[in-house]
Write a protein that holds these residues in place. Structure first.
Motif, mmCIF file in Angstrom:
data_model
loop_
_atom_site.group_PDB
_atom_site.id
_atom_site.type_symbol
_atom_site.label_atom_id
_atom_site.label_comp_id
_atom_site.label_asym_id
_atom_site.label_seq_id
_atom_site.Cartn_x
_atom_site.Cartn_y
_atom_site.Cartn_z
ATOM 1 N N UNK A 97 0.815 -1.214 0.000
ATOM 2 C CA UNK A 97 0.000 0.000 0.000
ATOM 3 C C UNK A 97 0.848 1.264 0.000
ATOM 4 N N UNK A 98 2.119 1.146 -0.346
ATOM 5 C CA UNK A 98 3.016 2.297 -0.407
ATOM 6 C C UNK A 98 3.380 2.563 -1.863
ATOM 7 N N UNK A 99 2.953 3.683 -2.427
ATOM 8 C CA UNK A 99 3.299 3.989 -3.813
ATOM 9 C C UNK A 99 4.700 4.561 -3.924
ATOM 10 N N UNK A 100 5.323 4.324 -5.040
ATOM 11 C CA UNK A 100 6.659 4.857 -5.297
ATOM 12 C C UNK A 100 6.704 5.443 -6.698
ATOM 13 N N UNK A 101 7.631 6.352 -6.868
ATOM 14 C CA UNK A 101 7.807 6.968 -8.174
ATOM 15 C C UNK A 101 8.258 5.929 -9.190
ATOM 16 N N UNK A 102 7.767 6.059 -10.389
ATOM 17 C CA UNK A 102 8.170 5.160 -11.464
ATOM 18 C C UNK A 102 9.677 5.226 -11.688
ATOM 19 N N UNK A 103 10.221 6.402 -11.538
ATOM 20 C CA UNK A 103 11.648 6.580 -11.781
ATOM 21 C C UNK A 103 12.508 6.263 -10.558
ATOM 22 N N UNK A 104 11.888 5.707 -9.519
ATOM 23 C CA UNK A 104 12.688 5.194 -8.414
ATOM 24 C C UNK A 104 13.356 3.878 -8.798
ATOM 25 N N UNK A 105 12.884 3.267 -9.878
ATOM 26 C CA UNK A 105 13.492 2.053 -10.426
ATOM 27 C C UNK A 105 14.281 2.425 -11.679
ATOM 28 N N UNK A 106 15.202 1.586 -12.089
ATOM 29 C CA UNK A 106 16.064 1.914 -13.243
ATOM 30 C C UNK A 106 15.346 1.763 -14.577
ATOM 31 N N UNK A 107 14.245 2.536 -14.742
ATOM 32 C CA UNK A 107 13.543 2.540 -16.017
ATOM 33 C C UNK A 107 14.084 3.665 -16.895
ATOM 34 N N UNK A 108 13.748 3.602 -18.162
ATOM 35 C CA UNK A 108 14.185 4.631 -19.105
ATOM 36 C C UNK A 108 13.514 5.960 -18.763
ATOM 37 N N UNK A 109 14.265 7.035 -18.868
ATOM 38 C CA UNK A 109 13.777 8.363 -18.546
ATOM 39 C C UNK A 109 13.697 9.218 -19.811
ATOM 40 N N UNK A 110 12.741 10.141 -19.865
ATOM 41 C CA UNK A 110 12.719 11.101 -20.974
ATOM 42 C C UNK A 110 13.826 12.130 -20.782
ATOM 43 N N UNK A 111 14.044 12.942 -21.801
ATOM 44 C CA UNK A 111 15.090 13.947 -21.701
ATOM 45 C C UNK A 111 14.832 14.911 -20.551
ATOM 46 N N UNK A 112 13.561 15.230 -20.318
ATOM 47 C CA UNK A 112 13.191 16.123 -19.236
ATOM 48 C C UNK A 112 11.925 15.609 -18.579
ATOM 49 N N UNK A 113 11.987 15.401 -17.271
ATOM 50 C CA UNK A 113 10.812 14.932 -16.521
ATOM 51 C C UNK A 113 9.981 16.145 -16.131
ATOM 52 N N UNK A 114 8.730 16.151 -16.574
ATOM 53 C CA UNK A 114 7.833 17.282 -16.347
ATOM 54 C C UNK A 114 6.693 16.838 -15.445
ATOM 55 N N UNK A 115 6.500 17.577 -14.359
ATOM 56 C CA UNK A 115 5.377 17.312 -13.458
ATOM 57 C C UNK A 115 4.136 18.020 -13.972
ATOM 58 N N UNK A 116 3.022 17.306 -13.963
ATOM 59 C CA UNK A 116 1.756 17.901 -14.379
ATOM 60 C C UNK A 116 1.125 18.645 -13.215
ATOM 61 N N UNK A 117 0.351 19.685 -13.530
ATOM 62 C CA UNK A 117 -0.363 20.427 -12.488
ATOM 63 C C UNK A 117 -1.379 19.511 -11.824
ATOM 64 N N UNK A 118 -1.473 19.605 -10.512
ATOM 65 C CA UNK A 118 -2.351 18.727 -9.751
ATOM 66 C C UNK A 118 -3.284 19.549 -8.879
ATOM 67 N N UNK A 119 -4.533 19.084 -8.761
ATOM 68 C CA UNK A 119 -5.445 19.753 -7.837
ATOM 69 C C UNK A 119 -5.270 19.172 -6.444
ATOM 70 N N UNK A 120 -6.000 19.742 -5.494
ATOM 71 C CA UNK A 120 -5.835 19.339 -4.095
ATOM 72 C C UNK A 120 -6.187 17.881 -3.883
ATOM 73 N N UNK A 121 -7.236 17.415 -4.559
ATOM 74 C CA UNK A 121 -7.642 16.024 -4.400
ATOM 75 C C UNK A 121 -6.592 15.054 -4.890
ATOM 76 N N UNK A 122 -5.931 15.387 -5.987
ATOM 77 C CA UNK A 122 -4.875 14.516 -6.519
ATOM 78 C C UNK A 122 -3.715 14.388 -5.533
ATOM 79 N N UNK A 123 -3.320 15.515 -4.965
ATOM 80 C CA UNK A 123 -2.191 15.491 -4.029
ATOM 81 C C UNK A 123 -2.546 14.692 -2.787
ATOM 82 N N UNK A 124 -3.755 14.864 -2.278
ATOM 83 C CA UNK A 124 -4.164 14.129 -1.077
ATOM 84 C C UNK A 124 -4.271 12.631 -1.352
ATOM 85 N N UNK A 125 -4.627 12.269 -2.565
ATOM 86 C CA UNK A 125 -4.691 10.849 -2.910
ATOM 87 C C UNK A 125 -3.310 10.277 -3.167
#
Length: 628
Positions: free
Chosen positions: A44-72
């Motif tokens: 039940x503990x989520x982790x970032x996809x890039x915490x594992x040695x997966x392929x990365x894009x040239x630039x990692x961009x965070x999408x805008x999030x509303x309050x509900x998304x952050x709380x979830x």
């Protein structure tokens, strides 16, 4: 984009996603984005996809999030996968990764804990189609694909770890014949583990011998899997196949929302509704017939030859409205219960009307939070009005306790649990900036509204008691064993819990097993049944209590229906041991911590329903009889 789901107990876990195209359709050649995350039902503990040695894009961009998304716990980032609408691809190489000791260990841990990679394309979550072994031609869909798997080579005894490094995507689209525009209606994947081979030195133009679009050699199995070990060289590849579908864009969520066994769900809900309605009808008939007989007898004209002796509930008319012990606390809990009731009711109505659809990611959590904040006006009004009825004079004191006691308790619990998540270095931890925003909402909006509501409620005239209260309290006689407060309170909570426990199973499954829940029509019906059941069972037990000449009904009426929260928590513990596979102590603490908060909210909500039902009931019956 990495969406990190965190098991917040007051949320119903529904995947929502950001649509790349505002108008909901794509023209040929447009490259939509896809998003990823790591979740596990075991930890039940989520982790970032890039915490594992997966392929990365040239630039990692965070999408805008509303309050509900952050709380979830959602964390949305872009990924290196690129799709071109209606252009299939075969064996597209993403990158090559060489594992060191740390990354190999991280992958093995995630494989053991059965972590899944969840991706989203144009608002649709990625699913893995699986054929049901017990039914022919029946396909079920699992959310996301496993990071890898464990296995044993033929002739070997040592267990090995393998990573899914090749993904075969299937993007289903509906094409408009007139405009030739297309809309995505499905997003599926089949993961494979394959040890890619190539000749010469690796570079961007290197052709693989195990997967080559020029020779039409595709990956169809995992017979030569890619092992996870220190020093292993992993090449990540993917296929994209676009398939035209008859499913229209407006119906594309049906596949995701109808994943559960409909027949079992319908039968369970209808069965529960019929049982509860039958019991409620029986309770209503008993109450109406009994009360009608009592009131008729008590209202008969007395003659000189016949004087009716007061017995039962009429005998305690001089004490029934005597203020209870700790009336301030009762007023605070009653007002808080009204606040929770208003929040849940309005949320249910919006959900049933379709305003909280799965496409509105984070909308459910945001709506509940904002509604709770604005319902502070009702909390202040209800608590101060009841406080004045109980002859209280310091309304500011009650307003202060109403504004801070319940939310402070929940906030402290949430803060502690969030600190535990942060200590595990999980990306699902709510940032301190969001914590500060919650405090601003609390102190800046909720608290002032509570005080405004309290001021308005206290200015209203106090409700007059239908009978006068004696100056000297009457002694309560010794009660029968079945009228013992603890026993009757616990018995009273069984029926309200019985009204919701079947639906509770589906809700818990959606939260803790990462499945969709969008049957708000059923949930609203169960919600109405719960209200009726809480009110009726509390009124019945209150009547029996008054007939036993026990007039101390105030707190017992609240605790009777509120005790259903005890059974909710016990059921959560039963669900934990029978349905979940959580093995880590931290994950268990998070589960029981969140379920304790949910049970506390359920206690306040159902307790307020029972209390106000008894409050109305006692005023009604004592105003209907003639007291000499």
């Amino acid at each position: 984009m990495a969406i990190l789901k965190r098991p917040i107990a007051i949320r119903i876990l529904i995947f929502f996603l950001f649509s790349v195209n505002v108008h909901g359709f794509y023209l040929p050649g447009v490259a939509p984005q896809d998003f990823q995350m790591l979740t596990s039902t075991k930890t039940q503990l989520p982790y970032s996809y890039y915490s594992l040695p997966y392929c990365r894009p040239e630039k990692i961009v965070d999408s805008a999030e509303n309050l509900g998304e952050v709380l979830r716990g959602d964390r949305i980032e872009n990924s290196p996968f690129v799709f071109k609408m209606r252009e299939s691809q075969m064996c597209a190489a993403v990158c090559r990764v060489k594992l060191d000791k740390k990354s190999a260990k991280a992958l093995k841990e995630k494989i053991v804990d059965e972590y899944r990679v969840n991706m989203i394309l144009d608002n649709l979550p990625l699913v893995v189609p699986v054929q049901r072994p017990d039914q022919d031609n029946v396909v079920v869909y699992q959310h996301g694909f496993h990071v890898g798997l464990k296995g044993i080579f033929v002739g070997k005894k040592e267990e090995k770890y393998f990573i899914h490094n090749h993904l075969t995507f299937t993007v289903r689209f509906h094409r408009d014949i007139e405009t030739d525009s297309s809309r995505i209606v499905g997003f599926e994947v089949k993961p494979f583990s394959i040890k890619h081979e190539y000749e010469g030195e690796w570079n961007e133009k290197t052709r693989l011998t195990t997967c080559d679009p020029h020779t039409k050699r595709a990956v169809t199995n995992s017979e030569s899997p890619q092992e996870v070990e220190e020093g292993s060289e992993i090449i990540f590849t993917y296929d994209v196949d676009f398939q035209e579908s008859e499913v229209k864009w407006a119906s594309r969520w049906d596949t995701y929302l109808l994943m559960a066994d409909d027949q079992i769900h319908w039968f369970s809900i209808v069965n529960s509704m019929m049982i509860v309605l039958f019991l409620s009808g029986m309770v209503a008939m008993i109450m109406l017939r009994t009360l009608y007989r009592d009131i008729s007898n008590y209202n008969q004209l007395e003659t000189h030859e016949e004087v009716l002796e007061e017995t039962g509930w009429k005998l305690v008319h001089g004490d029934v409205f005597r203020p209870p012990e700790n009336p301030e606390l009762l007023c605070v809990y009653a007002g808080t219960g009204v606040q929770c009731f208003g929040m849940i009711l309005v949320t249910m109505i919006f959900a049933c009307l379709g305003f909280l659809s799965p496409s509105n990611r984070g909308g459910l959590m945001t709506a509940m939070l904002l509604l709770w904040v604005f319902m502070g006006l009702l909390a202040g009004y209800a608590s101060s009005r009841l406080y004045k009825t109980l002859r209280g004079t310091e309304w500011k004191k009650i307003a202060l306790r109403t504004a801070f006691m319940f939310p402070a308790t929940v906030f402290v619990a949430f803060f502690v649990l969030n600190a535990i998540i942060w200590g595990q270095k999980s990306s699902g931890a709510v940032p301190f900036g969001t914590m500060f925003a919650l405090v601003v909402l609390w102190f800046g909006i909720s608290v002032p509204l509570v005080f405004i509501g309290s001021y308005i409620g206290f200015r209203k005239p106090a409700l007059e008691d239908p009978v006068k209260t004696n100056k000297i309290p009457r002694q309560v006689p010794i009660q029968a064993w079945y009228m013992n407060p603890i026993f009757s309170i616990l018995i009273g909570g069984i029926l309200p819990f019985g009204a919701v426990f079947i639906e509770l199973f589906f809700i818990l499954t959606s939260i803790w097993l990462h499945q969709f829940y969008y049957i708000f029509g059923f949930l609203f019906i169960v919600f109405i049944i719960l209200i009726i059941t809480c009110a009726e069972i509390t009124v019945v037990l209150c009547y029996f209590q008054l007939c036993s000449e026990d007039y101390q009904w105030w707190w017992r009426s609240y605790l009777t229906s509120g005790s259903s929260a005890v059974y909710l928590f016990l059921y959560a513990a039963f669900y934990f041991y029978t349905k979940l596979e959580i093995t880590k102590l931290v994950s268990a603490i998070l589960y029981f911590g969140y379920m304790l908060v949910v049970s506390y909210v359920f206690f306040v909500f159902t307790g307020a329903i029972g209390f106000y039902a008894c409050f109305w009931f006692t005023r009604l019956i004592y105003s209907s009889v003639k007291i000499d």
